[in-house]
Motif scaffolding. Structure first.
Motif, PDB file in Angstrom:
ATOM      1  N   LEU A   1       0.274  18.821   5.337  1.00  0.00           N
ATOM      2  CA  LEU A   1       1.536  18.880   4.595  1.00  0.00           C
ATOM      3  C   LEU A   1       1.647  17.713   3.625  1.00  0.00           C
ATOM      4  O   LEU A   1       2.003  17.897   2.451  1.00  0.00           O
ATOM      5  N   LEU A   2       1.363  16.514   4.112  1.00  0.00           N
ATOM      6  CA  LEU A   2       1.473  15.325   3.259  1.00  0.00           C
ATOM      7  C   LEU A   2       0.510  15.411   2.073  1.00  0.00           C
ATOM      8  O   LEU A   2       0.871  15.082   0.938  1.00  0.00           O
ATOM      9  N   ARG A   3      -0.693  15.860   2.339  1.00  0.00           N
ATOM     10  CA  ARG A   3      -1.659  16.010   1.243  1.00  0.00           C
ATOM     11  C   ARG A   3      -1.209  17.056   0.240  1.00  0.00           C
ATOM     12  O   ARG A   3      -1.444  16.907  -0.971  1.00  0.00           O
ATOM     13  N   SER A   4      -0.558  18.110   0.707  1.00  0.00           N
ATOM     14  CA  SER A   4      -0.063  19.136  -0.211  1.00  0.00           C
ATOM     15  C   SER A   4       1.025  18.596  -1.122  1.00  0.00           C
ATOM     16  O   SER A   4       1.297  19.174  -2.181  1.00  0.00           O
ATOM     17  N   MET A   5       1.645  17.487  -0.708  1.00  0.00           N
ATOM     18  CA  MET A   5       2.654  16.813  -1.525  1.00  0.00           C
ATOM     19  C   MET A   5       2.033  15.796  -2.473  1.00  0.00           C
ATOM     20  O   MET A   5       2.744  15.114  -3.204  1.00  0.00           O
ATOM     21  N   GLY A   6       0.710  15.659  -2.414  1.00  0.00           N
ATOM     22  CA  GLY A   6       0.020  14.696  -3.270  1.00  0.00           C
ATOM     23  C   GLY A   6      -0.120  13.315  -2.659  1.00  0.00           C
ATOM     24  O   GLY A   6      -0.509  12.368  -3.349  1.00  0.00           O
ATOM     25  N   GLU A   7       0.153  13.195  -1.373  1.00  0.00           N
ATOM     26  CA  GLU A   7       0.074  11.898  -0.705  1.00  0.00           C
ATOM     27  C   GLU A   7      -1.344  11.637  -0.193  1.00  0.00           C
ATOM     28  O   GLU A   7      -2.109  12.551   0.109  1.00  0.00           O
ATOM     29  N   SER A   8      -1.660  10.352  -0.042  1.00  0.00           N
ATOM     30  CA  SER A   8      -2.921   9.912   0.528  1.00  0.00           C
ATOM     31  C   SER A   8      -2.660   9.339   1.915  1.00  0.00           C
ATOM     32  O   SER A   8      -1.653   8.661   2.132  1.00  0.00           O
ATOM     33  N   ILE A   9      -3.564   9.619   2.853  1.00  0.00           N
ATOM     34  CA  ILE A   9      -3.405   9.171   4.227  1.00  0.00           C
ATOM     35  C   ILE A   9      -4.331   7.990   4.473  1.00  0.00           C
ATOM     36  O   ILE A   9      -5.553   8.080   4.250  1.00  0.00           O
TER      37      ILE A   9
ATOM     38  N   ARG B   1       0.840  -1.192   0.000  1.00  0.00           N
ATOM     39  CA  ARG B   1       0.000   0.000   0.000  1.00  0.00           C
ATOM     40  C   ARG B   1       0.878   1.246   0.000  1.00  0.00           C
ATOM     41  O   ARG B   1       1.821   1.343   0.776  1.00  0.00           O
ATOM     42  N   SER B   2       0.543   2.224  -0.846  1.00  0.00           N
ATOM     43  CA  SER B   2       1.353   3.436  -0.919  1.00  0.00           C
ATOM     44  C   SER B   2       0.832   4.556  -0.020  1.00  0.00           C
ATOM     45  O   SER B   2       1.548   5.533   0.222  1.00  0.00           O
ATOM     46  N   ASP B   3      -0.422   4.429   0.477  1.00  0.00           N
ATOM     47  CA  ASP B   3      -0.937   5.481   1.348  1.00  0.00           C
ATOM     48  C   ASP B   3      -0.218   5.431   2.692  1.00  0.00           C
ATOM     49  O   ASP B   3       0.310   4.409   3.107  1.00  0.00           O
ATOM     50  N   ILE B   4      -0.203   6.564   3.378  1.00  0.00           N
ATOM     51  CA  ILE B   4       0.676   6.747   4.534  1.00  0.00           C
ATOM     52  C   ILE B   4      -0.084   6.566   5.840  1.00  0.00           C
ATOM     53  O   ILE B   4      -1.193   7.088   6.013  1.00  0.00           O
ATOM     54  N   VAL B   5       0.532   5.832   6.751  1.00  0.00           N
ATOM     55  CA  VAL B   5       0.040   5.723   8.120  1.00  0.00           C
ATOM     56  C   VAL B   5       0.669   6.864   8.931  1.00  0.00           C
ATOM     57  O   VAL B   5       1.886   7.052   8.910  1.00  0.00           O
ATOM     58  N   VAL B   6      -0.157   7.614   9.630  1.00  0.00           N
ATOM     59  CA  VAL B   6       0.319   8.703  10.480  1.00  0.00           C
ATOM     60  C   VAL B   6       0.204   8.271  11.932  1.00  0.00           C
ATOM     61  O   VAL B   6      -0.872   7.859  12.379  1.00  0.00           O
ATOM     62  N   VAL B   7       1.305   8.342  12.657  1.00  0.00           N
ATOM     63  CA  VAL B   7       1.298   8.041  14.089  1.00  0.00           C
ATOM     64  C   VAL B   7       1.100   9.347  14.837  1.00  0.00           C
ATOM     65  O   VAL B   7       1.919  10.253  14.746  1.00  0.00           O
ATOM     66  N   GLY B   8       0.000   9.421  15.569  1.00  0.00           N
ATOM     67  CA  GLY B   8      -0.382  10.654  16.243  1.00  0.00           C
ATOM     68  C   GLY B   8      -1.746  11.113  15.759  1.00  0.00           C
ATOM     69  O   GLY B   8      -2.130  10.831  14.611  1.00  0.00           O
TER      70      GLY B   8
ATOM     71  N   VAL C   1       8.644   8.587   5.963  1.00  0.00           N
ATOM     72  CA  VAL C   1       8.573   9.570   4.879  1.00  0.00           C
ATOM     73  C   VAL C   1       8.702  10.970   5.478  1.00  0.00           C
ATOM     74  O   VAL C   1       8.556  11.164   6.686  1.00  0.00           O
ATOM     75  N   ASN C   2       8.977  11.939   4.640  1.00  0.00           N
ATOM     76  CA  ASN C   2       9.054  13.336   5.058  1.00  0.00           C
ATOM     77  C   ASN C   2       7.751  14.063   4.744  1.00  0.00           C
ATOM     78  O   ASN C   2       7.048  13.731   3.780  1.00  0.00           O
ATOM     79  N   ALA C   3       7.429  15.070   5.552  1.00  0.00           N
ATOM     80  CA  ALA C   3       6.282  15.933   5.304  1.00  0.00           C
ATOM     81  C   ALA C   3       6.819  17.346   5.116  1.00  0.00           C
ATOM     82  O   ALA C   3       7.252  17.987   6.078  1.00  0.00           O
ATOM     83  N   ILE C   4       6.817  17.827   3.887  1.00  0.00           N
ATOM     84  CA  ILE C   4       7.483  19.085   3.549  1.00  0.00           C
ATOM     85  C   ILE C   4       6.502  19.999   2.827  1.00  0.00           C
ATOM     86  O   ILE C   4       5.929  19.644   1.794  1.00  0.00           O
ATOM     87  N   SER C   5       6.306  21.184   3.371  1.00  0.00           N
ATOM     88  CA  SER C   5       5.387  22.138   2.760  1.00  0.00           C
ATOM     89  C   SER C   5       5.912  22.612   1.405  1.00  0.00           C
ATOM     90  O   SER C   5       7.111  22.917   1.264  1.00  0.00           O
ATOM     91  N   PRO C   6       5.029  22.756   0.430  1.00  0.00           N
ATOM     92  CA  PRO C   6       5.441  23.362  -0.836  1.00  0.00           C
ATOM     93  C   PRO C   6       5.784  24.838  -0.681  1.00  0.00           C
ATOM     94  O   PRO C   6       6.343  25.440  -1.593  1.00  0.00           O
ATOM     95  N   HIS C   7       5.457  25.407   0.479  1.00  0.00           N
ATOM     96  CA  HIS C   7       5.749  26.816   0.746  1.00  0.00           C
ATOM     97  C   HIS C   7       7.019  26.988   1.569  1.00  0.00           C
ATOM     98  O   HIS C   7       7.261  28.072   2.127  1.00  0.00           O
ATOM     99  N   ALA C   8       7.813  25.938   1.682  1.00  0.00           N
ATOM    100  CA  ALA C   8       9.146  26.025   2.288  1.00  0.00           C
ATOM    101  C   ALA C   8      10.181  26.207   1.182  1.00  0.00           C
ATOM    102  O   ALA C   8       9.985  25.768   0.047  1.00  0.00           O
ATOM    103  N   ILE C   9      11.301  26.837   1.531  1.00  0.00           N
ATOM    104  CA  ILE C   9      12.413  27.018   0.596  1.00  0.00           C
ATOM    105  C   ILE C   9      13.598  26.231   1.148  1.00  0.00           C
ATOM    106  O   ILE C   9      14.109  26.540   2.232  1.00  0.00           O
TER     107      ILE C   9
END
Length: 208
Positions: A20-28, A2-9, A89-97
């Motif tokens: 953040l993860l969704r902004s990267m195109g990921e599914s939770i 499965r490629s969708d992400i498990v979030v702990v918390g 995996v990493n969770a990185i905002s598209p609004h970060a530089i």
């Protein structure tokens, strides 16, 4: 698999990381929370109890993000999850530089408005929170939390599991040890040994 992400918390920090993860195109897939967690985190179903990590892995889930604010708990759960065979995996905002020469570990959260400059290193399970800046050649250790609006000047080193509160400033070349807490708004102008809690402008040690 499965490629969708498990979030702990399943708390406020998890809400931000899910977005953040969704902004990267990921599914939770779901969140794994504690016994007192809500039924939903945003609109994501919450499974209560760490035992679900084993069953989810058996069902083919292998990508995971630890969305826990506590440094010690985030590191411990990250180690447990990797032991179960998950990939962080990493969770990185598209609004970060983020500089192309910067290096990020695994399980890292980088929030909106963050700037990470040339040849800085952000190690596994670190949090660089909203609007924080990390200048050139910094090293942010494992499971560190750099709170919103902090500013690290060049060549700063932050040891593992340390926490810099909201709005901290650190001048160039400073070394901060492991398990250090810098109170909100602190201005760090001297090296800080491991285990210390410091506050103020400039910071002074409360305990060591």
């Amino acid at each position: 698999m499965r490629s969708d992400i498990v979030v702990v918390g399943a708390g406020g920090h998890a809400k931000v990381c899910i977005e953040l993860l969704r902004s990267m195109g990921e599914s939770i897939a779901c969140c794994v929370g504690g016994s007192d967690s809500p039924d939903l985190c945003l609109d994501v179903p919450v499974l209560r109890g760490d035992e679900h990590l084993v069953s989810l892995r058996a069902k083919g889930h292998f990508r995971l993000f630890v969305a826990i604010g506590s440094n010690r708990l985030r590191e411990r759960l990250g180690t447990i999850c990797v032991g179960h065979g998950y990939q962080l995996v990493n969770a990185i905002s598209p609004h970060a530089i983020i500089s192309p020469s910067a290096k990020l570990g695994r399980g890292v959260a980088v929030m909106a408005g963050v700037v990470i400059n040339a040849e800085s290193v952000i190690e596994d399970l670190a949090i660089i929170n909203t609007g924080a800046t990390v200048d050139h050649d910094c090293r942010v250790g494992q499971a560190v939390h750099i709170a919103p609006q902090c500013a690290l000047a060049g060549n700063v080193t932050i040891g593992n599991l340390s926490f810099l509160g909201v709005g901290c400033k650190v001048i160039p070349e400073i070394q901060i040890g492991e398990h250090v807490t810098v109170g909100a708004g602190g201005v760090v102008i001297c090296h800080i040994g491991s285990g210390a809690t410091v506050v103020g402008v400039p910071t002074r040690v409360l305990n060591s």
